[in-house]
Motif scaffolding. Structure first.
Motif, PDB file in Angstrom:
ATOM      1  N   PHE A   1     -86.335 -50.488 -53.236  1.00 17.55           N
ATOM      2  CA  PHE A   1     -85.925 -51.293 -54.384  1.00 17.55           C
ATOM      3  C   PHE A   1     -85.397 -52.635 -53.884  1.00 17.55           C
ATOM      4  CE2 PHE A   1     -85.669 -46.937 -55.960  1.00 17.55           C
ATOM      5  CZ  PHE A   1     -86.394 -47.056 -57.145  1.00 17.55           C
ATOM      6  N   ALA A   2     -86.182 -53.693 -54.133  1.00 15.91           N
ATOM      7  CA  ALA A   2     -85.886 -55.003 -53.552  1.00 15.91           C
ATOM      8  C   ALA A   2     -84.580 -55.592 -54.041  1.00 15.91           C
ATOM      9  CB  ALA A   2     -87.035 -55.966 -53.857  1.00 15.91           C
ATOM     10  N   ASN A   3     -84.178 -55.282 -55.287  1.00 16.04           N
ATOM     11  CA  ASN A   3     -82.982 -55.897 -55.856  1.00 16.04           C
ATOM     12  C   ASN A   3     -81.727 -55.058 -55.673  1.00 16.04           C
ATOM     13  OD1 ASN A   3     -84.308 -58.220 -56.820  1.00 16.04           O
ATOM     14  ND2 ASN A   3     -85.054 -57.091 -58.608  1.00 16.04           N
ATOM     15  N   LEU A   4     -81.880 -53.886 -55.065  1.00 14.31           N
ATOM     16  CA  LEU A   4     -80.718 -53.040 -54.777  1.00 14.31           C
ATOM     17  C   LEU A   4     -80.290 -53.212 -53.332  1.00 14.31           C
ATOM     18  CD1 LEU A   4     -81.631 -49.643 -56.520  1.00 14.31           C
ATOM     19  CD2 LEU A   4     -80.382 -51.607 -57.462  1.00 14.31           C
ATOM     20  N   SER A   5     -79.010 -53.019 -53.069  1.00  9.28           N
ATOM     21  CA  SER A   5     -78.512 -53.076 -51.693  1.00  9.28           C
ATOM     22  C   SER A   5     -78.992 -51.854 -50.920  1.00  9.28           C
ATOM     23  CB  SER A   5     -76.984 -53.113 -51.687  1.00  9.28           C
ATOM     24  OG  SER A   5     -76.453 -51.866 -52.115  1.00  9.28           O
ATOM     25  N   VAL A   6     -78.816 -51.904 -49.604  1.00  8.83           N
ATOM     26  CA  VAL A   6     -79.144 -50.746 -48.771  1.00  8.83           C
ATOM     27  C   VAL A   6     -78.389 -49.516 -49.270  1.00  8.83           C
ATOM     28  CG1 VAL A   6     -78.846 -49.741 -46.464  1.00  8.83           C
ATOM     29  CG2 VAL A   6     -79.774 -52.059 -46.713  1.00  8.83           C
ATOM     30  N   GLU A   7     -77.097 -49.671 -49.499  1.00  9.84           N
ATOM     31  CA  GLU A   7     -76.275 -48.547 -49.963  1.00  9.84           C
ATOM     32  C   GLU A   7     -76.778 -48.009 -51.295  1.00  9.84           C
ATOM     33  OE1 GLU A   7     -72.652 -46.062 -49.667  1.00  9.84           O
ATOM     34  OE2 GLU A   7     -73.359 -47.541 -48.229  1.00  9.84           O
ATOM     35  N   GLU A   8     -77.137 -48.909 -52.213  1.00  9.89           N
ATOM     36  CA  GLU A   8     -77.626 -48.481 -53.521  1.00  9.89           C
ATOM     37  C   GLU A   8     -78.984 -47.786 -53.400  1.00  9.89           C
ATOM     38  OE1 GLU A   8     -75.487 -51.950 -56.246  1.00  9.89           O
ATOM     39  OE2 GLU A   8     -77.448 -52.312 -55.316  1.00  9.89           O
ATOM     40  N   ASN A   9     -79.851 -48.283 -52.520  1.00 10.37           N
ATOM     41  CA  ASN A   9     -81.128 -47.612 -52.275  1.00 10.37           C
ATOM     42  C   ASN A   9     -80.915 -46.189 -51.793  1.00 10.37           C
ATOM     43  OD1 ASN A   9     -84.053 -48.980 -52.196  1.00 10.37           O
ATOM     44  ND2 ASN A   9     -82.534 -50.614 -51.951  1.00 10.37           N
ATOM     45  N   LEU A  10     -79.914 -45.999 -50.934  1.00 12.93           N
ATOM     46  CA  LEU A  10     -79.656 -44.674 -50.376  1.00 12.93           C
ATOM     47  C   LEU A  10     -79.057 -43.715 -51.402  1.00 12.93           C
ATOM     48  CD1 LEU A  10     -78.280 -45.622 -46.837  1.00 12.93           C
ATOM     49  CD2 LEU A  10     -80.540 -44.726 -47.408  1.00 12.93           C
ATOM     50  N   ARG A  11     -78.507 -44.266 -52.466  1.00 14.79           N
ATOM     51  CA  ARG A  11     -77.915 -43.410 -53.497  1.00 14.79           C
ATOM     52  C   ARG A  11     -78.906 -43.044 -54.597  1.00 14.79           C
ATOM     53  NH1 ARG A  11     -72.770 -42.617 -52.492  1.00 14.79           N
ATOM     54  NH2 ARG A  11     -71.625 -44.114 -51.212  1.00 14.79           N
TER      55      ARG A  11
ATOM     56  N   GLU B   1     -74.975 -51.836 -40.667  1.00 17.99           N
ATOM     57  CA  GLU B   1     -74.600 -53.246 -40.577  1.00 17.99           C
ATOM     58  C   GLU B   1     -75.076 -54.032 -41.800  1.00 17.99           C
ATOM     59  OE1 GLU B   1     -76.365 -54.659 -36.995  1.00 17.99           O
ATOM     60  OE2 GLU B   1     -75.249 -53.277 -35.705  1.00 17.99           O
ATOM     61  N   ARG B   2     -76.200 -53.591 -42.400  1.00 21.56           N
ATOM     62  CA  ARG B   2     -76.803 -54.334 -43.510  1.00 21.56           C
ATOM     63  C   ARG B   2     -76.593 -53.641 -44.851  1.00 21.56           C
ATOM     64  NH1 ARG B   2     -80.833 -57.899 -42.209  1.00 21.56           N
ATOM     65  NH2 ARG B   2     -80.224 -58.739 -44.244  1.00 21.56           N
ATOM     66  N   LYS B   3     -75.628 -52.746 -44.956  1.00 24.44           N
ATOM     67  CA  LYS B   3     -75.548 -51.897 -46.142  1.00 24.44           C
ATOM     68  C   LYS B   3     -75.290 -52.659 -47.442  1.00 24.44           C
ATOM     69  CE  LYS B   3     -70.702 -50.425 -45.535  1.00 24.44           C
ATOM     70  NZ  LYS B   3     -69.860 -49.223 -45.350  1.00 24.44           N
ATOM     71  N   GLU B   4     -74.739 -53.874 -47.352  1.00 19.96           N
ATOM     72  CA  GLU B   4     -74.525 -54.673 -48.553  1.00 19.96           C
ATOM     73  C   GLU B   4     -75.695 -55.608 -48.846  1.00 19.96           C
ATOM     74  OE1 GLU B   4     -72.064 -53.994 -50.475  1.00 19.96           O
ATOM     75  OE2 GLU B   4     -71.185 -52.586 -49.040  1.00 19.96           O
ATOM     76  N   SER B   5     -76.678 -55.669 -47.946  1.00 16.69           N
ATOM     77  CA  SER B   5     -77.822 -56.569 -48.126  1.00 16.69           C
ATOM     78  C   SER B   5     -78.822 -55.989 -49.117  1.00 16.69           C
ATOM     79  CB  SER B   5     -78.530 -56.807 -46.785  1.00 16.69           C
ATOM     80  OG  SER B   5     -77.659 -57.407 -45.850  1.00 16.69           O
ATOM     81  N   ARG B   6     -79.459 -56.864 -49.881  1.00 12.51           N
ATOM     82  CA  ARG B   6     -80.500 -56.443 -50.805  1.00 12.51           C
ATOM     83  C   ARG B   6     -81.753 -56.048 -50.029  1.00 12.51           C
ATOM     84  NH1 ARG B   6     -77.612 -55.412 -55.217  1.00 12.51           N
ATOM     85  NH2 ARG B   6     -76.170 -57.124 -55.655  1.00 12.51           N
ATOM     86  N   GLY B   7     -82.546 -55.169 -50.640  1.00 16.35           N
ATOM     87  CA  GLY B   7     -83.768 -54.714 -49.987  1.00 16.35           C
ATOM     88  C   GLY B   7     -84.689 -55.853 -49.604  1.00 16.35           C
TER      89      GLY B   7
ATOM     90  N   MET C   1     -87.017 -48.356 -41.872  1.00 12.48           N
ATOM     91  CA  MET C   1     -85.893 -47.454 -41.608  1.00 12.48           C
ATOM     92  C   MET C   1     -85.283 -46.955 -42.921  1.00 12.48           C
ATOM     93  SD  MET C   1     -83.989 -49.519 -38.536  1.00 12.48           S
ATOM     94  CE  MET C   1     -84.882 -50.005 -37.043  1.00 12.48           C
ATOM     95  N   LEU C   2     -85.135 -47.871 -43.880  1.00 15.11           N
ATOM     96  CA  LEU C   2     -84.545 -47.500 -45.168  1.00 15.11           C
ATOM     97  C   LEU C   2     -85.445 -46.520 -45.919  1.00 15.11           C
ATOM     98  CD1 LEU C   2     -82.355 -47.803 -47.300  1.00 15.11           C
ATOM     99  CD2 LEU C   2     -83.453 -49.938 -48.050  1.00 15.11           C
ATOM    100  N   SER C   3     -86.746 -46.742 -45.846  1.00 14.44           N
ATOM    101  CA  SER C   3     -87.689 -45.839 -46.511  1.00 14.44           C
ATOM    102  C   SER C   3     -87.632 -44.437 -45.916  1.00 14.44           C
ATOM    103  CB  SER C   3     -89.103 -46.424 -46.393  1.00 14.44           C
ATOM    104  OG  SER C   3     -90.019 -45.709 -47.170  1.00 14.44           O
ATOM    105  N   ILE C   4     -87.562 -44.352 -44.580  1.00 14.43           N
ATOM    106  CA  ILE C   4     -87.430 -43.052 -43.911  1.00 14.43           C
ATOM    107  C   ILE C   4     -86.089 -42.418 -44.264  1.00 14.43           C
ATOM    108  CG2 ILE C   4     -87.239 -41.893 -41.675  1.00 14.43           C
ATOM    109  CD1 ILE C   4     -89.207 -43.999 -40.578  1.00 14.43           C
ATOM    110  N   ALA C   5     -85.041 -43.233 -44.289  1.00 16.98           N
ATOM    111  CA  ALA C   5     -83.700 -42.729 -44.586  1.00 16.98           C
ATOM    112  C   ALA C   5     -83.638 -42.095 -45.971  1.00 16.98           C
ATOM    113  CB  ALA C   5     -82.683 -43.857 -44.474  1.00 16.98           C
TER     114      ALA C   5
END
Length: 236
Positions: A91-101, A124-130, A140-144
């Protein structure tokens, strides 16, 4: 050894186009199985068939002993299958943390905290947008996200596509660790060298049919055969 997944004589079509011609394969529990082949050989279609996204007209798919041939994709995922499609699709407009949730939590060892241990870069990038992530970070985020479903079987479609060599090494290190965690892995990969390096067993697709099935080590040792079957070098 028991099979996590078996496919028997799969025939899949897109409209009138006959794409898979009797594809049969197996993924053993706790092993990495590589599915290799040239562009257009039918690798992604095979995965889509296994996941119920493009159901086979003929053949049978069994996952952890259940006949999943006619199951919808969400039910296959709920049966313990994590799927990382080609193109990442975060999800490009969600943060890393939000993607993981986003994934619905399943009980098991994989939590967001453990994901951050596995992928320190995501922490390190958990607040960054996708959309702000590099290609490697998106992979990495997709695998996570797939791991947060705590799957018993992980299906990966071209995880190295478009990534720099150092990032490819990191991604494949993680895939190898999945086997160490007891997860069965089906890996579709154009990078024959990397795929064969970490896989226990290999299949090669050509024009919608299996043309090689056997030890990944044996295939990697035959450079001319790798070139002939996959159009790639095992020494690249």
């Amino acid at each position: 050894m028991n099979a996590a997944l078996t496919a028997e004589e799969l025939h899949t079509y897109y409209g009138k186009s006959h794409i898979l011609h009797g594809v049969s394969l197996a993924v053993e529990e706790g092993r990495i199985t590589a599915l290799l082949g040239r562009n257009g050989a039918g690798k992604t279609t095979t995965l889509r068939t296994l996941m119920g996204l493009t159901p086979a007209r003929q053949g049978r798919v069994t996952i952890f002993g259940a006949d999943t041939t006619r199951w919808p994709t969400f039910r296959i995922a709920a049966n313990g299958v994590g799927y990382v499609p080609e193109g990442r699709r975060i999800f490009a407009n969600l943060s890393v943390e939000e993607n993981l949730r986003v994934p619905l939590a399943r009980s098991g060892p994989w939590t967001i905290a453990r994901i951050y241990e596995l992928f320190p870069r995501l922490a390190e990038r958990k607040e960054s947008r996708g959309r702000q992530l590099s290609g490697g970070e998106q992979e990495m985020l997709s695998i996570a996200r797939a791991l947060l479903l705590n799957p018993q079987l992980l299906i990966l479609d071209e995880p190295s596509q478009g990534l720099a060599p150092l990032i490819v090494r990191e991604v494949f290190r993680v895939v190898s660790q999945m086997r160490d965690e007891g997860i069965s892995v089906l890996l579709v990969e154009q990078n024959a060298h990397m795929g064969l390096e970490i896989a226990d067993h290999a299949y090669v697709l050509d024009d919608g049919g299996i043309v090689y099935a056997g030890s990944s080590r044996d295939l990697a040792a035959d450079e001319s055969r790798v070139r002939a079957l996959t159009g790639a070098s095992a020494e690249e």
